[in-house]
Write an enzyme that holds these catalytic residues in place. Structure first.
Site, mmCIF file in Angstrom:
data_model
loop_
_atom_site.group_PDB
_atom_site.id
_atom_site.type_symbol
_atom_site.label_atom_id
_atom_site.label_comp_id
_atom_site.label_asym_id
_atom_site.label_seq_id
_atom_site.Cartn_x
_atom_site.Cartn_y
_atom_site.Cartn_z
ATOM 1 C CE1 TYR A 183 -3.720 1.645 0.027
ATOM 2 C CE2 TYR A 183 -3.296 2.660 2.573
ATOM 3 C CZ TYR A 183 -4.920 2.558 1.213
ATOM 4 O OH TYR A 183 -5.504 3.374 1.202
ATOM 5 N NE ARG A 236 -6.692 12.437 -5.165
ATOM 6 C CZ ARG A 236 -6.387 10.789 -5.114
ATOM 7 N NH1 ARG A 236 -5.899 9.878 -4.433
ATOM 8 N NH2 ARG A 236 -7.280 10.744 -4.147
ATOM 9 C CE LYS A 254 -6.814 3.220 -1.889
ATOM 10 N NZ LYS A 254 -7.073 3.826 -0.441
ATOM 11 C CD GLU A 326 -9.399 4.327 -3.401
ATOM 12 O OE1 GLU A 326 -10.387 3.910 -3.031
ATOM 13 O OE2 GLU A 326 -8.787 5.445 -2.451
ATOM 14 C CG ASP A 327 -5.999 7.230 -6.168
ATOM 15 O OD1 ASP A 327 -6.753 7.446 -4.736
ATOM 16 O OD2 ASP A 327 -5.427 6.559 -5.365
ATOM 17 C CG ASP A 349 -11.076 4.696 0.334
ATOM 18 O OD1 ASP A 349 -11.860 4.601 1.170
ATOM 19 O OD2 ASP A 349 -10.088 4.575 -0.355
ATOM 20 C CG ASP A 350 -9.907 8.534 -3.085
ATOM 21 O OD1 ASP A 350 -8.635 8.436 -2.666
ATOM 22 O OD2 ASP A 350 -9.962 8.243 -4.177
ATOM 23 C CG ASN A 491 -1.155 8.882 1.094
ATOM 24 O OD1 ASN A 491 -0.612 9.008 2.097
ATOM 25 N ND2 ASN A 491 -2.851 8.415 1.546
ATOM 26 C CG ASN A 535 -4.542 5.724 4.720
ATOM 27 O OD1 ASN A 535 -4.673 4.296 3.569
ATOM 28 N ND2 ASN A 535 -2.793 5.837 3.855
HETATM 29 N N1 NDP Z 1 -4.397 9.873 3.816
HETATM 30 C C1 NDP Z 1 -5.678 9.809 3.313
HETATM 31 O O1 NDP Z 1 -6.475 8.188 3.389
HETATM 32 C C2 NDP Z 1 -6.173 10.067 1.677
HETATM 33 C C3 NDP Z 1 -5.424 10.893 0.789
HETATM 34 N N2 NDP Z 1 -5.498 11.250 0.114
HETATM 35 C C4 NDP Z 1 -4.398 12.390 -0.158
HETATM 36 O O2 NDP Z 1 -5.153 13.559 -0.147
HETATM 37 C C5 NDP Z 1 -4.159 14.210 -1.659
HETATM 38 C C6 NDP Z 1 -4.909 15.228 -2.612
HETATM 39 O O3 NDP Z 1 -5.993 14.127 -2.406
HETATM 40 P P1 NDP Z 1 -7.567 14.774 -3.839
HETATM 41 O O4 NDP Z 1 -8.261 15.251 -2.139
HETATM 42 O O5 NDP Z 1 -8.536 13.971 -4.031
HETATM 43 O O6 NDP Z 1 -6.847 15.884 -4.727
HETATM 44 P P2 NDP Z 1 -7.783 16.803 -5.397
HETATM 45 O O7 NDP Z 1 -7.268 16.484 -6.643
HETATM 46 O O8 NDP Z 1 -9.557 16.114 -5.066
HETATM 47 O O9 NDP Z 1 -7.217 18.207 -4.299
HETATM 48 C C7 NDP Z 1 -5.984 18.295 -4.629
HETATM 49 C C8 NDP Z 1 -6.801 19.962 -3.435
HETATM 50 O O10 NDP Z 1 -5.525 20.512 -3.429
HETATM 51 C C9 NDP Z 1 -5.689 22.031 -3.842
HETATM 52 N N3 NDP Z 1 -3.378 22.101 -4.319
HETATM 53 C C10 NDP Z 1 -2.828 21.690 -5.461
HETATM 54 N N4 NDP Z 1 -1.877 22.427 -5.296
HETATM 55 C C11 NDP Z 1 -2.033 23.130 -4.370
HETATM 56 C C12 NDP Z 1 -0.603 24.305 -3.416
HETATM 57 N N5 NDP Z 1 0.507 24.203 -4.161
HETATM 58 N N6 NDP Z 1 -1.450 25.056 -2.132
HETATM 59 C C13 NDP Z 1 -2.915 25.023 -2.710
HETATM 60 N N7 NDP Z 1 -3.973 23.886 -3.245
HETATM 61 C C14 NDP Z 1 -3.291 23.005 -3.820
HETATM 62 C C15 NDP Z 1 -6.056 21.598 -5.060
HETATM 63 O O11 NDP Z 1 -6.441 22.827 -5.322
HETATM 64 P P3 NDP Z 1 -7.358 23.279 -6.947
HETATM 65 O O12 NDP Z 1 -8.796 23.339 -6.550
HETATM 66 O O13 NDP Z 1 -7.334 24.984 -7.304
HETATM 67 O O14 NDP Z 1 -6.737 22.828 -8.458
HETATM 68 C C16 NDP Z 1 -7.233 21.004 -4.918
HETATM 69 O O15 NDP Z 1 -8.436 21.791 -4.211
HETATM 70 C C17 NDP Z 1 -3.525 13.344 -2.566
HETATM 71 O O16 NDP Z 1 -2.001 13.116 -2.065
HETATM 72 C C18 NDP Z 1 -3.886 12.134 -1.777
HETATM 73 O O17 NDP Z 1 -3.216 10.912 -1.482
HETATM 74 C C19 NDP Z 1 -6.807 11.455 -0.873
HETATM 75 C C20 NDP Z 1 -7.632 10.648 -0.086
HETATM 76 C C21 NDP Z 1 -7.579 10.083 2.028
HETATM 77 C C1 PYR Z 2 -5.198 6.757 0.264
HETATM 78 C C2 PYR Z 2 -5.968 6.962 -0.738
HETATM 79 O O1 PYR Z 2 -6.912 6.232 -0.815
HETATM 80 C C3 PYR Z 2 -5.097 8.504 -1.061
HETATM 81 O O2 PYR Z 2 -4.000 8.877 -0.877
HETATM 82 O O3 PYR Z 2 -5.342 8.015 -2.248
HETATM 83 MG MG MG Z 3 -7.681 6.989 -3.164
#
Ligand code: NDP
Ligand code: PYR
Ligand code: MG
Length: 635
Positions: A183, A236, A254, A326-327, A349-350, A491, A535
């Site tokens: 993972y 993504r 997953k 997912e993603d 999931d996200d 991540n 996570n």
């Molecule tokens: N720990 C966990 O369980 C999980 C972790 N994640 C992680 O979270 C991260 C984001 O995932 P997700 O929300 O799906 O992604 P998205 O693409 O949906 O969202 C990313 C967000 O970050 C913003 N962003 C990007 N670059 C910057 C920056 N330099 N400064 C400020 N804001 C910024 C984007 O802005 P804009 O909208 O303006 O483009 C957007 O709003 C990934 O790394 C993923 O691995 C996700 C799910 C679960």
């Molecule tokens: C953990 C997870 O689902 C992600 O980083 O997208």
């Molecule tokens: Mg994910």
């Protein structure tokens, strides 16, 4: 196995009649003859072998059309045969080499003497018979010899393809050690290099070119009783961007956790990648890229393909199959969830799993920082799926606890995206899912200024961009919070908003820190700090199990809240004293059973459960339904 010969039509059957489900076919064996035993009428080919020629009855009418057969199978295929057209004839096999090569049933050296005799394996294995425990020890020794995590990943994938139960036994018994391999973070690197390390296909690949044929493709998957699908379109992948078809590593990973952490049978799990192209030029120019070499399909083509996919899945696997998105990129993820939630058992999931895991961490953290959720101010860096998903669940919980309207509760939560703080003056240009978070405030363009302006007590990183929680940001958080809560969710590790070491050092040991990918213990000023892993892996396996055991047909937000509280309830005083806001992963199967029980209970309460009557003790029932990776004994 290849069987060559003339087209089989209207041949008489020797000693075999059509089988019914669960019947296995006993055949007498000529020493050099390949022998098969079939169990499932819908896929089955009955094989009868005598000392004479082998006779095959094809039960599936579709196969009948195509089948060429029949020979006794002891011819070698020589180079000059390579041009010859043959039928790649494959059946479920329960003996000899084929049994040893069947990952679901293979036990390697753990086959007993009796099994070796009963299943024609004598001589195919060295004489020693060992226990599964010794195999675990040996395989862990092997894996530990690799220094490079990707090599460990490859060894684990090879094991999964060779001996599924041993793979899961390893994972279940060494979850903390192996989770970072199968993972995040290693799976991220594996996806980036998926084309070069690709050996054997895992999961189903459905491409835009398969439009109109998705049902047919689902039918190519060997298992029919599917309970969970994890699907991605690879746009993504973690915080690594568009990895196209190579995102397959994520559904595979997953689903390994669905089995190891949540006890869902591996045969009931189906990883799927939807390949509509990729906008990643590096991959498009990579000679080893495994996906379609084209830019992503347009919105309409995409929607049509997804629609066909969703209908086909429901038609094939019924109302109760869980479809975990997912993603996906956020411009599709929110729409897909909204569109299919009313008709399918879908779960993102996200958005949803991450929300539940973070809320659980916050509920625990309150025991350290004091106050109720409503007493805190939350600031997110990143306003996408994770950010707004978490924000909404926090607001929902505040609203339930304080009886204020949801709109009012949302005012406790602020988000920053790539353009700065989300404020009212930006409303018209915001994507739909950000609009509820556009509060009244002056524009603020960077995170540090946002921290100074909002003065959050909780800072959450969900931007996918590493090193964005700078020293100044953490120091500012620590200047007015006795115990700032800092969650760096992005991540893999390279994208983490800060490291555990940075969080503890810059906050002078005050931060309550957790991260999406794991960090080891940190020593600061002579004290050891342990950080938790925030996570969604804590949530989705148990959540899915809860849906399955209750026969739920829809996901409801109250189930997410129930899962969240069930996870928080697993955090003890002892964990909190170490600074941990999550329980250790070592206990995850027990934790998953508790989460499943609460989710199932909520499904019954909301009248969304179809499995009746409701079991009396849902935790015990959840545990009793969990897959065990221990070897089975073969007749
Ligand atoms: N720990 C966990 O369980 C999980 C972790 N994640 C992680 O979270 C991260 C984001 O995932 P997700 O929300 O799906 O992604 P998205 O693409 O949906 O969202 C990313 C967000 O970050 C913003 N962003 C990007 N670059 C910057 C920056 N330099 N400064 C400020 N804001 C910024 C984007 O802005 P804009 O909208 O303006 O483009 C957007 O709003 C990934 O790394 C993923 O691995 C996700 C799910 C679960
Ligand atoms: C953990 C997870 O689902 C992600 O980083 O997208
Ligand atoms: Mg994910």
């Amino acid at each position: 196995m290849f069987i060559k010969g003339t087209t089989f039509k209207n041949k008489s059957l020797m000693g075999v009649s059509t089988m019914t489900q669960s019947q296995s076919l006993k055949v007498s064996i000529h020493p050099h003859t390949v022998v098969a035993m079939m169990h499932r009428p819908e896929t089955s080919v009955g094989v009868s072998v005598d000392n004479g020629p082998m006779v095959v009855e094809v039960v599936d009418p579709k196969l009948k059309e195509h089948c060429t057969v029949v020979d006794s199978g002891f011819d070698d295929v020589y180079a000059e045969d390579a041009e010859e057209i043959v039928t790649p004839f494959s059946v479920s096999i329960a003996s000899g080499c084929s049994l040893l090569r069947n990952p679901r049933h293979n036990k390697g050296l753990a086959f007993t003497e009796k099994e070796r005799d009963a299943h024609y394996m004598r001589g195919l294995l060295p004489p020693v018979v060992i226990k599964q425990e010794l195999q675990v020890k040996k395989t862990m020794n092997d894996i530990r010899q690799y220094d490079v995590p990707l090599h460990k990943y490859k060894a684990m994938m090879e094991l999964q393809e060779r001996n599924e139960r041993l793979f899961y036994k390893l994972l279940v018994e060494n979850v903390e050690e192996l989770l970072p391999i199968v993972y995040t973070p290693t799976v991220g690197e594996a996806c980036q290099k998926y084309g070069s390390i690709f050996k054997r296909s895992q999961g189903l690949f459905i491409s835009i070119e398969d439009k109109g044929r998705i049902l047919e493709i689902l039918n190519n998957w060997p298992e029919k009783n599917i309970q969970v699908i994890v699907v991605t379109d690879g746009e993504r992948i973690l915080g690594l961007g568009d990895l196209g078809c190579q995102g397959m590593g994520i559904p595979v990973g997953k689903l390994s956790l669905y089995t190891a952490l949540g006890g869902i049978r591996p045969s009931a799990c189906l990883p799927i990648t939807i390949d509509v192209g990729t906008n990643n030029d590096k991959l498009l120019n990579d000679e080893f890229y495994i996906g379609l070499r084209q830019k992503r399909a347009n919105t309409q083509e995409y929607a049509e393909l997804m629609n066909e996919f969703m209908s086909a899945v429901k038609q094939n696997y019924g109302e109760k199959v869980i479809i975990q998105f997912e993603d996906f990129a956020n411009h599709n993820a929110f729409d897909l969830l909204a569109k299919y939630s009313p008709t399918h058992l879908v779960f993102n999931d996200d958005i949803q799993g991450t929300a539940a895991v973070v809320l659980a961490g916050l509920i625990s953290a309150l025991k350290l920082v004091g106050g109720s959720l409503a007493d805190h101010r939350f600031l997110f860096l990143g306003a996408g799926e994770a950010g707004t998903g978490i924000a909404e669940l926090i607001a929902l919980e505040i609203s339930k606890q304080t009886h204020v309207p949801l709109e009012e509760a949302r005012k406790k939560v602020w988000l920053v995206d790539s353009k700065g703080l989300i404020v009212k003056s930006r409303l018209n240009s915001l994507q739909q899912f950000k609009k509820p978070w556009a509060h009244e405030h002056q524009p603020v363009t960077d995170l540090l200024d946002a921290v100074k302006a909002i003065r959050p007590t909780v800072l959450v990183g969900s931007s996918g961009v590493g090193q964005t929680f700078t020293k100044e940001v953490v120091e500012t958080m620590s200047s007015y919070n006795k115990k700032p809560v800092i969650l760096a969710l992005s991540n893999p590790t390279s994208q983490s908003e800060c490291t555990a070491e940075q969080a503890y050092t810059w906050s002078q040991g005050c931060a309550i820190f957790a991260s999406g990918s794991p960090f080891g213990p940190v020593e600061y000023n002579g004290k050891i700090y342990m950080s938790g892993q925030s996570n969604n892996a804590y949530i989705f396996p148990g959540f899915g199990l809860g849906l399955i055991i209750s026969g739920a047909t829809r996901v409801h937000d109250d189930m997410l809240l129930a899962a969240s509280k069930a996870l928080a309830a697993q955090v003890t005083q002892e964990h909190l004293e170490k600074g941990l806001i999550y329980p250790p992963f070592a206990n995850i199967r027990k934790i998953s059973a508790c989460i499943a029980a609460k989710v199932a209970a909520k499904a019954y309460e909301l009248d969304l459960a179809s499995r009746l009557p409701q079991p009396e003790n849902l935790v015990a029932y959840a545990e009793s339904r969990m897959y065990s990776p221990n070897y089975q004994i073969y007749r």
